[in-house]
Design a protein around this motif. Structure first.
Motif, PDB file in Angstrom:
ATOM      1  N   ALA A 192     -69.990 -53.652 -14.897  1.00  9.80           N
ATOM      2  CA  ALA A 192     -71.183 -53.413 -15.715  1.00  9.80           C
ATOM      3  C   ALA A 192     -71.928 -54.722 -15.972  1.00  9.80           C
ATOM      4  O   ALA A 192     -73.161 -54.774 -15.919  1.00  9.80           O
ATOM      5  CB  ALA A 192     -70.783 -52.757 -17.033  1.00  9.80           C
TER       6      ALA A 192
ATOM      7  N   ALA B 248     -73.804 -55.888 -12.905  1.00 11.90           N
ATOM      8  CA  ALA B 248     -75.005 -55.089 -12.640  1.00 11.90           C
ATOM      9  C   ALA B 248     -76.208 -55.563 -13.443  1.00 11.90           C
ATOM     10  O   ALA B 248     -77.346 -55.221 -13.108  1.00 11.90           O
ATOM     11  CB  ALA B 248     -74.722 -53.620 -12.947  1.00 11.90           C
ATOM     12  N   THR B 249     -75.978 -56.350 -14.485  1.00 12.63           N
ATOM     13  CA  THR B 249     -77.109 -56.840 -15.285  1.00 12.63           C
ATOM     14  C   THR B 249     -77.835 -58.006 -14.614  1.00 12.63           C
ATOM     15  O   THR B 249     -78.962 -58.327 -14.996  1.00 12.63           O
ATOM     16  CB  THR B 249     -76.643 -57.307 -16.680  1.00 12.63           C
TER      17      THR B 249
ATOM     18  N   THR C 286     -79.035 -52.095 -20.078  1.00 13.72           N
ATOM     19  CA  THR C 286     -78.511 -51.540 -21.325  1.00 13.72           C
ATOM     20  C   THR C 286     -77.234 -52.266 -21.729  1.00 13.72           C
ATOM     21  O   THR C 286     -76.555 -52.842 -20.880  1.00 13.72           O
ATOM     22  CB  THR C 286     -78.202 -50.041 -21.177  1.00 13.72           C
TER      23      THR C 286
ATOM     24  N   ARG D 158     -78.954 -52.742 -14.201  1.00  6.60           N
ATOM     25  CA  ARG D 158     -78.542 -52.310 -15.538  1.00  6.60           C
ATOM     26  C   ARG D 158     -79.321 -53.076 -16.585  1.00  6.60           C
ATOM     27  O   ARG D 158     -79.346 -54.314 -16.573  1.00  6.60           O
ATOM     28  CB  ARG D 158     -77.036 -52.521 -15.734  1.00  6.60           C
TER      29      ARG D 158
END
Length: 260
Positions: free
Chosen positions: A106, A109-110, A92, A90
């Protein structure tokens, strides 16, 4: 007391210098990153060789070599992440409405590839030092990993100071997963556990029978843990921590540390 001054000073200076150097390189123009990361990868290979060599050296020199090599291996991990070479799938910002497990997933995932690389680094050092008398490189690396993970979890859960100016431009999206809060449930637990581990690390260095190897190695590791605890304190206390590495950071922009 003089027996402890040198390892304490060494740990403080190399921690301060390497942190500042990594910040400076990460904030350089993107066209310079390939060269910087290439040079750091050469340093990584040399550091792993030193880890293997020092593993059999139960001496003061071996302790310094192992400690320094572990910091360089960790520095490579940080460079790989903050330059964007090993971050996560990720790239974003997070959703402003995401909560709970959705927000955590989320955020995870970065930096998924970063965590995988850290685990591989730990396994490599564990393998290189297996069955050897000097495993201080492994313990140093684990201290850095544990306290780094704690800091990132605290930023996710909520702290007073986000230190968003540490993020280079191409990773500004990470700031969307930070949260500003006066306190979170993890922070006091992390500080208590870290302080306890600090005492565990320090104990072999202060016993009467401590060898030069244990005295220097454990003093450096305990100092590193103390510095990591201090960095945690910067997350909650109204102190200008970024000033410690002003030479490694670009000029601050208005609103750079604003809460996302």
């Amino acid at each position: 007391m003089s027996d402890y001054a040198a390892p304490i000073l060494y740990a403080v200076v190399i921690w301060w210098f390497l942190t500042g150097a990594i910040l400076w390189l990460n904030h350089r123009p993107r066209r310079t990153h390939a060269w910087s990361f290439g040079a750091t990868t050469v340093a990584l290979a040399a550091a792993l060789w030193v880890v293997a060599w020092s593993a059999g050296e139960e001496s003061e020199a071996g302790a310094y070599a192992a400690f320094t090599a572990a910091l360089i291996v960790w520095g490579w991990q940080e460079m790989a992440f903050y330059m964007g070479y090993l971050a996560g799938p990720r790239r974003t910002p997070g959703s402003a409405t995401a909560r709970g497990l959705a927000r955590f997933g989320a955020a995870a995932a970065t930096n998924l590839w970063h965590e995988a690389a850290i685990i591989l680094g730990a396994l490599a050092i564990a393998w290189l030092t297996a069955g050897c008398p000097n495993r201080m490189a492994l313990w140093t690396y684990l201290v850095l990993w544990g306290m780094n993970l704690s800091a990132r979890l605290n930023l996710f859960l909520g702290v007073r100071n986000l230190n968003a100016e540490f993020l280079p431009e191409h990773l500004r999206y990470l700031g969307s997963f930070f949260r500003r809060a006066p306190m979170n449930a993890l922070f006091p637990v992390a500080m208590i556990l870290a302080t306890g581990f600090l005492l565990v690390l320090l104990h072999p260095a202060v016993t009467e029978s401590a060898s030069a190897f244990k005295r220097s190695g454990h003093t450096m590791m305990a100092t590193l843990m103390a510095l990591a605890i201090l960095e945690h304190g910067f997350l909650m206390l109204p102190l200008p921590s970024a000033a410690l590495w002003g030479w490694g950071l670009p000029a601050r922009r208005p609103g750079a540390d604003a809460a996302p």
